[in-house]
Design an enzyme around this catalytic site. Sequence first.
Site, PDB file in Angstrom:
ATOM      1  N   GLU A  55       0.708  -1.307   0.063  1.00 21.16           N
ATOM      2  CA  GLU A  55      -0.025  -0.023  -0.060  1.00 21.16           C
ATOM      3  C   GLU A  55       1.020   1.377  -0.142  1.00 21.16           C
ATOM      4  OE1 GLU A  55      -0.448  -2.515   1.935  1.00 21.16           O
ATOM      5  OE2 GLU A  55      -2.615  -3.257   1.488  1.00 21.16           O
ATOM      6  N   PHE A  98     -11.616  -7.035  14.338  1.00 23.17           N
ATOM      7  CA  PHE A  98     -10.736  -7.536  13.587  1.00 23.17           C
ATOM      8  C   PHE A  98     -10.276  -6.428  12.370  1.00 23.17           C
ATOM      9  CE2 PHE A  98      -9.536  -9.930   9.623  1.00 23.17           C
ATOM     10  CZ  PHE A  98      -8.411 -10.240  10.048  1.00 23.17           C
ATOM     11  N   GLN A  99      -8.966  -6.216  12.388  1.00 23.36           N
ATOM     12  CA  GLN A  99      -8.420  -5.331  11.422  1.00 23.36           C
ATOM     13  C   GLN A  99      -9.081  -3.795  11.346  1.00 23.36           C
ATOM     14  OE1 GLN A  99      -8.219  -7.104   7.444  1.00 23.36           O
ATOM     15  NE2 GLN A  99      -6.516  -7.970   7.730  1.00 23.36           N
ATOM     16  N   LYS A 121     -17.783  -0.950   6.251  1.00 23.68           N
ATOM     17  CA  LYS A 121     -18.254  -1.884   5.296  1.00 23.68           C
ATOM     18  C   LYS A 121     -19.676  -1.772   5.199  1.00 23.68           C
ATOM     19  CE  LYS A 121     -16.729  -6.415   5.770  1.00 23.68           C
ATOM     20  NZ  LYS A 121     -16.065  -7.613   6.607  1.00 23.68           N
ATOM     21  N   MET A 163      24.157   9.028   1.673  1.00 22.24           N
ATOM     22  CA  MET A 163      23.873  10.341   2.192  1.00 22.24           C
ATOM     23  C   MET A 163      24.251  10.316   3.654  1.00 22.24           C
ATOM     24  SD  MET A 163      23.319  13.382   1.928  1.00 22.24           S
ATOM     25  CE  MET A 163      21.976  13.895   0.378  1.00 22.24           C
TER      26      MET A 163
END
Lengths: 188, 590
Positions: free
Chosen positions: B64, B126-127, B176, B495
């Site tokens: 993602e 959940f999640q 949802k 760097m």
Amino acid sequence: MTSNSRKDGNENQVRKHIIAFIVEDRPGVMARVTGLIRRRNFNITQISVARTQIENYTRMTFVVQGDSRTLEQAIKQLRKQVEVLKVSELKPQTSVVRELALIKVKSPDVNARNEIIQYINIFRGNIIDISPTSLICEITGDSEKIDAFLKLMNSFGVIEVARTGITALVRGSEARPKIPETPYLDYV
Amino acid sequence: MTETTGCDKKVPFMKGAKVIAESLKREKVKNIFGITGGAIMILYDALQEYEKAGELNNILCRHEQVAAHAAEGYARASGEVGVCMATSGPGATNLVTGIADAWMDSSSVVALTGQVATSLIGGDAFQEADIIGITMPIVKSSFQIRRVKDIPLIIKMAFQLARTGRPGPVLVDLPKDIQVGEDEVYFYEGELEIAGYNPNIKGHPLQIKRAAKALLEAERPLIIAGGGVTASNASPELIELVEMLGIPVVTTLMGKGTIPEDHPYCLGMVGMHGKMCANLNINKADVILAVGMRFDDRVTADLTTFLTESKIIHIDIDSAEISKNVLVDYPIVGDAKTVLRQLIEGLKTLITSSSSNSDKKTAWQKRIKEMREACDCLEEYEPVTPIKPQYIMKELQKVLDDDSIVVTGVGRNQMWAAHHLRIRKPRRFISSGGLGTMGFGFPASLGAKVAKPDSWVVDVDGDGSFLMTHQDLATSFVENIPVTVIILDDRSLGMVRQWQSLFFEKRFVETDLGTVPDFVKITEAYGLEGIRIENPSEIGPALREAKKADHTVVIDIAVDKNENVFPMVPAGGSTDQPIPCEPWPRRYKK
Ligand SMILES: Cc1cc2nc3c(=O)[nH]c(=O)nc-3n(C[C@H](O)[C@H](O)[C@H](O)COP(=O)(O)OP(=O)(O)OC[C@H]3O[C@@H](n4cnc5c(N)ncnc54)[C@H](O)[C@@H]3O)c2cc1C
Ligand SMILES: Cc1ncc(C[n+]2csc(CCOP(=O)(O)OP(=O)(O)O)c2C)c(N)n1
């Protein structure tokens, strides 16, 4: 905050500031607003929040500690929040400022009770609840008046105090901050 | 609710996911970068119909973070809103770095996240992740949709906010049950009037007048052009103003390409790794016109010695940027394009009544020209081994055309590209400036390519940066998004290594990346072409081949890890006193 030394005046003094703002009454607005102020390292010492005369709009009054340049930045950042409609700093000299305190104080005997009642009258407060050994009174005024009253009550024994934090309006006929006339968008 | 202006069409009961899809179509969304999951698959399911009709393209990423960076690359290459999408919980939290990056660089990104059903929110379902809370400080705005009937309005607001004013990321959280539920909905036409949101476009006429006068009277004027010039598509106005008054221009990293970098008045990038000619002149100017830039500390260095002698005009659409770091004399809140146009018009009336060019100004222009030529040092770099990164830039410059898009990783690779490459158009140089996110380059190059399929997109990357998101070579292969990746392979976190060598007495702690991986094998494992180069003569031909290729080519070039990026204004130092690059003292003897 870093500042460009050449042009900085005495804007770095830390002072108490009152900011009032009009926000849309939606979930999460308080978190957005306090988050922004926290990022700027300001200490919010008082908050009062409630509806205005117009549906869907809430007025928030904060007292914050900080220097005026940083405050100006914080106000500009606050204005950028979509739910924040207007923000103003209210100067104590040109505003009426009030706070409400509920104070529960010990009053073990008649003498103590009478003495407390006298003080309450002098401070134009009210008794709103009494039990055999204690009473609850309300005092309204600026924060200094409430501090002074509390100091007197300490000799009797203060059991608990609930203060609202100040709320304030600018003097005169204008509204500050003014609620804009743009229609409210209906979503939750 | 009755049919009122603003609501063009009342649609009888429609499923939430379909309403979202329809709203996205109305926002002219063509591409969505994302990954599915339990809380967003309902929306993906509804999008399929649109994809089949050729109206929308879903690009399935492998992480993602990549989806978010790709959306940002897309936005910055095209000037349109980039869209990324993820499921609830881990999907949403994986977007966070990308959202923060878009926030810091003011990029128009809309992030759509799945969320657990409204009845479960707050219960550690959940999640479940409180993505609204997590992203609050790094979004322009965010919404959690709680009623199906609110979808069209909120999606419209999200896009309007992301795209207009000071652009930025906007997050829309989609529980949802909202995706599944049905309701009557209304679709809005045109722009919304949002009470708490009124970006100021036109500059205040009085300030414009004062600023025009100051510019005209200046003996040593200088413009600093930033990312806001890119955002407002104000290059034509910038160039017109520059040529009208003969004012030299320096750009920030984000302003690269807003004026062609081979323009006689363009001095290139200013700041920590900016051009000597830019840094050595900025404090000499008597009037500075700063436009669409935010005086970042990589630009100003030590503030107490920055622009102490000059009058500053600052044009920015965000009033909170005015006098934030540097107190300015002529603040102008407004859109860069509009305000520059106002300034030009104001100047036109002034110029006729007074003469503009003084001898002093001519001397200034002459000094600038000489220093600018002295900075033209890329030609000096020879094909030696180990390969010098600057030589790669020299070879790359020859292959780039005006529409090629250069994207970068973060670190020395980024600074060599920013310092040396001469970009000729806006939106052709895309880099993570504000957050400095390693791993940004490759995903952003995919997004840029999707936005501009006819442009050659080159990611100049570091080995460390590339490894952070390289798994999306798979996306490049499967979705057929061909880009060229040039890895400046110094087998170190270069760097940081540079700082260790300059400021930590060469204690190289945790910056050696070892001998793995084999970038050619990695690339080949994804079905793409990998090339390893150790001989400098192979660079030019490889780049030309890659430009022609119809697939992604990863060119892994072994570079000298002891070569550091100069010039450099050390942190806390003064812009006037950079550690010069090696050629400078030879090339400019004054
Ligand atoms: C390793 C590293 C080294 C770096 N070195 C340098 C360096 O040497 N030099 C350098 O410049 N940067 C450097 N950077 C990048 C630096 O950190 C900043 O990201 C960059 O300087 C910011 O550019 P900017 O001021 O143009 O602002 P941006 O972040 O692009 O912001 C744009 C500004 O324009 C305004 N704006 C937006 N839209 C409009 C509009 N329509 N009209 C008017 N104004 C608008 C915004 O409000 C904002 O103030 C480096 C970064 C990294 C990671
Ligand atoms: C995600 C992230 N982690 C850490 C850093 C700190 N950092 C800045 S530059 C750099 C080294 C970059 O190495 P590489 O990508 O190989 O590029 P090079 O400098 O070698 O060109 C690091 C670790 C960062 N900017 N971003």
